[in-house]
Design a protein around this motif. Structure first.
Motif, PDB file in Angstrom:
ATOM      1  N   PHE A 146      64.454  49.782  28.311  1.00 58.90           N
ATOM      2  CA  PHE A 146      63.518  48.796  27.661  1.00 58.90           C
ATOM      3  C   PHE A 146      62.756  48.232  28.611  1.00 58.90           C
ATOM      4  CE2 PHE A 146      66.876  48.900  24.347  1.00 58.90           C
ATOM      5  CZ  PHE A 146      66.136  49.118  23.271  1.00 58.90           C
ATOM      6  N   ILE A 147      62.828  48.405  30.058  1.00 64.25           N
ATOM      7  CA  ILE A 147      62.226  47.668  30.856  1.00 64.25           C
ATOM      8  C   ILE A 147      60.915  48.640  30.780  1.00 64.25           C
ATOM      9  CG2 ILE A 147      61.564  47.847  33.428  1.00 64.25           C
ATOM     10  CD1 ILE A 147      64.679  46.815  33.811  1.00 64.25           C
ATOM     11  N   PHE A 148      60.986  50.226  30.827  1.00 62.41           N
ATOM     12  CA  PHE A 148      59.902  50.934  31.174  1.00 62.41           C
ATOM     13  C   PHE A 148      59.037  50.929  29.495  1.00 62.41           C
ATOM     14  CE2 PHE A 148      61.364  52.208  35.170  1.00 62.41           C
ATOM     15  CZ  PHE A 148      60.080  52.513  35.603  1.00 62.41           C
ATOM     16  N   ARG A 149      60.072  50.751  28.487  1.00 61.07           N
ATOM     17  CA  ARG A 149      59.379  50.492  27.241  1.00 61.07           C
ATOM     18  C   ARG A 149      58.503  49.201  27.239  1.00 61.07           C
ATOM     19  NH1 ARG A 149      61.985  50.554  21.326  1.00 61.07           N
ATOM     20  NH2 ARG A 149      60.388  49.161  20.879  1.00 61.07           N
ATOM     21  N   THR A 150      59.049  48.386  27.862  1.00 58.46           N
ATOM     22  CA  THR A 150      58.245  47.099  27.739  1.00 58.46           C
ATOM     23  C   THR A 150      56.865  47.167  28.662  1.00 58.46           C
ATOM     24  OG1 THR A 150      60.057  45.645  27.779  1.00 58.46           O
ATOM     25  CG2 THR A 150      58.361  44.495  28.457  1.00 58.46           C
ATOM     26  N   ILE A 151      57.109  47.751  29.883  1.00 61.28           N
ATOM     27  CA  ILE A 151      55.828  47.982  30.885  1.00 61.28           C
ATOM     28  C   ILE A 151      54.836  49.016  30.105  1.00 61.28           C
ATOM     29  CG2 ILE A 151      54.945  49.203  32.787  1.00 61.28           C
ATOM     30  CD1 ILE A 151      57.669  48.691  34.223  1.00 61.28           C
ATOM     31  N   GLY A 152      55.703  49.898  29.146  1.00 59.66           N
ATOM     32  CA  GLY A 152      54.375  50.783  28.553  1.00 59.66           C
ATOM     33  C   GLY A 152      53.867  49.965  27.357  1.00 59.66           C
ATOM     34  N   CYS A 153      54.432  49.431  26.584  1.00 56.32           N
ATOM     35  CA  CYS A 153      53.886  48.398  25.796  1.00 56.32           C
ATOM     36  C   CYS A 153      52.698  47.522  26.390  1.00 56.32           C
ATOM     37  CB  CYS A 153      54.788  47.405  24.947  1.00 56.32           C
ATOM     38  SG  CYS A 153      55.807  48.543  23.716  1.00 56.32           S
ATOM     39  N   LEU A 154      53.163  46.618  27.382  1.00 56.94           N
ATOM     40  CA  LEU A 154      52.040  46.022  28.174  1.00 56.94           C
ATOM     41  C   LEU A 154      50.900  46.705  28.512  1.00 56.94           C
ATOM     42  CD1 LEU A 154      51.626  43.208  28.967  1.00 56.94           C
ATOM     43  CD2 LEU A 154      52.468  43.743  31.069  1.00 56.94           C
ATOM     44  N   THR A 155      51.032  47.796  29.340  1.00 53.47           N
ATOM     45  CA  THR A 155      49.998  48.683  29.775  1.00 53.47           C
ATOM     46  C   THR A 155      49.102  49.372  28.621  1.00 53.47           C
ATOM     47  OG1 THR A 155      51.409  50.475  30.287  1.00 53.47           O
ATOM     48  CG2 THR A 155      50.954  48.868  31.850  1.00 53.47           C
ATOM     49  N   GLY A 156      49.999  49.664  27.652  1.00 55.76           N
ATOM     50  CA  GLY A 156      49.517  50.412  26.452  1.00 55.76           C
ATOM     51  C   GLY A 156      48.524  49.535  25.672  1.00 55.76           C
ATOM     52  N   ARG A 200      42.850  50.242  24.451  1.00 52.24           N
ATOM     53  CA  ARG A 200      41.221  49.724  24.247  1.00 52.24           C
ATOM     54  C   ARG A 200      40.309  50.598  25.050  1.00 52.24           C
ATOM     55  NH1 ARG A 200      41.114  44.224  22.521  1.00 52.24           N
ATOM     56  NH2 ARG A 200      43.190  43.262  22.108  1.00 52.24           N
ATOM     57  N   VAL A 201      40.772  51.326  26.120  1.00 56.12           N
ATOM     58  CA  VAL A 201      39.861  52.062  26.860  1.00 56.12           C
ATOM     59  C   VAL A 201      39.780  53.516  26.706  1.00 56.12           C
ATOM     60  CG1 VAL A 201      39.768  50.030  28.765  1.00 56.12           C
ATOM     61  CG2 VAL A 201      41.325  52.056  29.036  1.00 56.12           C
ATOM     62  N   LEU A 202      40.843  53.897  26.282  1.00 51.45           N
ATOM     63  CA  LEU A 202      41.024  55.450  26.058  1.00 51.45           C
ATOM     64  C   LEU A 202      41.023  55.581  24.386  1.00 51.45           C
ATOM     65  CD1 LEU A 202      43.993  56.239  28.435  1.00 51.45           C
ATOM     66  CD2 LEU A 202      41.542  56.768  28.982  1.00 51.45           C
ATOM     67  N   SER A 203      40.976  56.762  24.052  1.00 52.79           N
ATOM     68  CA  SER A 203      41.180  57.054  22.552  1.00 52.79           C
ATOM     69  C   SER A 203      42.696  57.252  22.338  1.00 52.79           C
ATOM     70  CB  SER A 203      40.578  58.597  22.261  1.00 52.79           C
ATOM     71  OG  SER A 203      41.233  59.600  22.876  1.00 52.79           O
ATOM     72  N   ASN A 204      42.843  56.746  21.046  1.00 60.86           N
ATOM     73  CA  ASN A 204      44.290  56.982  20.800  1.00 60.86           C
ATOM     74  C   ASN A 204      45.167  58.301  20.912  1.00 60.86           C
ATOM     75  OD1 ASN A 204      43.808  54.289  19.812  1.00 60.86           O
ATOM     76  ND2 ASN A 204      44.276  54.696  17.570  1.00 60.86           N
ATOM     77  N   ARG A 205      44.051  59.342  20.627  1.00 57.32           N
ATOM     78  CA  ARG A 205      44.854  60.744  20.860  1.00 57.32           C
ATOM     79  C   ARG A 205      44.907  61.014  22.283  1.00 57.32           C
ATOM     80  NH1 ARG A 205      41.647  65.701  18.310  1.00 57.32           N
ATOM     81  NH2 ARG A 205      42.291  64.362  16.365  1.00 57.32           N
ATOM     82  N   THR A 206      44.235  60.701  23.192  1.00 58.39           N
ATOM     83  CA  THR A 206      44.490  60.918  24.530  1.00 58.39           C
ATOM     84  C   THR A 206      45.781  60.318  25.229  1.00 58.39           C
ATOM     85  OG1 THR A 206      42.220  61.016  25.148  1.00 58.39           O
ATOM     86  CG2 THR A 206      43.572  60.642  26.945  1.00 58.39           C
ATOM     87  N   PHE A 207      45.771  58.958  24.509  1.00 58.90           N
ATOM     88  CA  PHE A 207      47.129  58.261  25.337  1.00 58.90           C
ATOM     89  C   PHE A 207      48.488  58.706  24.411  1.00 58.90           C
ATOM     90  CE2 PHE A 207      49.710  54.296  25.309  1.00 58.90           C
ATOM     91  CZ  PHE A 207      49.795  54.492  27.073  1.00 58.90           C
ATOM     92  N   PHE A 208      48.189  59.284  23.529  1.00 60.61           N
ATOM     93  CA  PHE A 208      49.234  59.632  22.543  1.00 60.61           C
ATOM     94  C   PHE A 208      49.940  61.097  23.175  1.00 60.61           C
ATOM     95  CE2 PHE A 208      51.524  61.995  19.108  1.00 60.61           C
ATOM     96  CZ  PHE A 208      52.076  61.103  18.312  1.00 60.61           C
ATOM     97  N   ILE A 209      48.933  61.861  23.488  1.00 58.50           N
ATOM     98  CA  ILE A 209      49.266  63.107  24.158  1.00 58.50           C
ATOM     99  C   ILE A 209      49.776  62.685  25.400  1.00 58.50           C
ATOM    100  CG2 ILE A 209      48.294  65.396  25.353  1.00 58.50           C
ATOM    101  CD1 ILE A 209      45.969  65.130  23.371  1.00 58.50           C
ATOM    102  N   ALA A 210      49.415  61.997  26.289  1.00 57.71           N
ATOM    103  CA  ALA A 210      50.252  61.617  27.654  1.00 57.71           C
ATOM    104  C   ALA A 210      51.428  60.958  27.367  1.00 57.71           C
ATOM    105  CB  ALA A 210      49.313  60.595  28.581  1.00 57.71           C
TER     106      ALA A 210
END
Length: 386
Positions: A256-266, A271-281
């Motif tokens: 959950f720590i890394f899920r929290t970091i993922g949500c915050l940075t996500g 906002r700066v990448l396409s949804n698809r690009t970030f989804f693939i990563a």
């Protein structure tokens, strides 16, 4: 955005924190398993039971929102959640925990179905995916705090209450009451839905729309992997590294720590990448994680795997949910109900994982989660490139 809407974000985000209470079921089921000497299949009934109610109540909740509004539905969900947290303060027998986890699942179904559209009411549809992701960040704070609070209660003497690890329920009960009062006194203007409200059958017919059905399946896989990792990560450490439950409980917090970091940075990356690009990563990270969880026997390998699936799985829900919600703006309440019904994946996956782990160890549970990751790869072409 008006001043009222800005102020409304405060109680709405506190409600996202309360939404995270559902994730205590992972660590709680491990403590109940130990307290009552249960096997994996029986212990996994608890997380499965919590998410079973998403199948039953999600669509009716979408219809209820059409009648009483989104804010009142969220308030109802907070009341049910508070009751579910209050019950375990009086005991931890099998029957008591079944009732508590059932009510927790019902309350969370009401909350997840109504709170996400309430964000759209407060902010509009602009940047909906990134805003929902920030809400998931707040939710994840409650999720990763749960194992620490349970460990603190289990290892400290609390003579005033005698609650051991169940002090977790008391703390979250108090926060739930606060959220109820704060949202109740916050004015939020809701537009009345235009046209005739959809019937039960008409809601389910929306699954005939490809993007709605595929997003529904994507959310099923996301939640299955989420609950599966939450429940299974400590068991993997106990099986392969010989850790005690209190030591292995850190695995749930690490996730959950890394899920929290993922949500915050996500919320920034979306906002700066396409949804698809970030989804693939994100999905590639999850695939690597499944491989490491399957073969790993070193602590650093297993911790790396847990961190990868935590970060990778953190934004899947928001992307799938926003994809479906924006595809049918005139039916957002109904689509929300269907998407939240997908959280039923939290019932299907743990049950299958319990049987597989009893048969072939925790590697069997990892195989079940890997099937969900494979599906998410097939969903990539449906994700918006905007």
């Amino acid at each position: 955005m008006s001043k009222v809407n800005k102020l409304a974000l405060i109680p709405v985000m506190l409600c996202f924190f309360c939404m995270g209470f559902v994730d205590l079921v992972g660590i709680a089921s491990n403590y109940v398993k130990e307290d009552l000497a249960l096997n994996d299949s029986t212990a996994n009934i608890f997380p499965s039971l919590v998410f079973f109610w998403f199948l039953i109540f999600s669509v009716p909740t979408g219809m209820l929102m059409n009648r009483i509004g989104r804010k009142k539905t969220v308030l109802l969900s907070l009341v049910v959640t508070a009751v579910s947290l209050f019950i375990p303060l009086f005991g931890n027998s099998f029957a008591v925990m079944l009732i508590a986890f059932s009510l927790l699942g019902i309350g969370n179904t009401l909350m997840q179905t109504s709170l996400n559209p309430l964000v759209s009411t407060v902010l509009g549809d602009k940047n909906l995916a990134s805003t929902l992701t920030f809400g998931q960040f707040v939710k994840a704070i409650a999720s990763f705090l749960a194992p620490y609070l349970a460990m603190w209660g289990a290892t400290q003497v609390i003579p005033s209450f005698g609650l051991d690890w169940r002090v977790l329920f008391l703390i979250y009960f108090v926060v739930g009451i606060l959220a109820t009062l704060l949202l109740g006194f916050t004015p939020i203007h809701e537009e009345r839905a235009e046209g005739k409200a959809s019937s039960f059958v008409e809601c389910f017919k929306l699954l005939g729309t490809p993007i709605v059905l595929l997003s529904f399946l994507g959310i099923m896989c996301h939640v299955g992997i989420d609950v599966g990792t939450n429940t299974t990560a400590p068991k993997i450490l106990m099986e392969r590294l010989g850790m005690s439950l209190n030591e292995a409980a850190f695995a749930t917090s690490l996730y959950f720590i890394f899920r929290t970091i993922g949500c915050l940075t996500g919320s920034f990356f979306l906002r700066v990448l396409s949804n698809r690009t970030f989804f693939i990563a994100s999905v590639v990270m999850m695939a690597l994680s499944m491989l490491l969880l399957f073969v790993g026997t070193e602590k650093w390998v297993l911790y790396t795997a847990i961190a990868l699936v935590g970060y990778g799985n953190s934004n899947i829900f928001s992307i799938c949910f926003a994809q479906a919600l924006t595809s049918m703006p005139e039916k957002q309440n109904e689509v929300s109900g269907l998407m939240i019904m997908g959280l039923f994946g939290g019932t299907v996956f743990p049950l299958l994982m319990g049987f597989m782990s009893d048969a072939m160890g925790q590697a069997g549970a990892v195989l079940v989660m890997a099937v969900g990751v494979v599906y998410l790869f097939t969903y990539i072409p449906k994700v918006s490139t905007k």
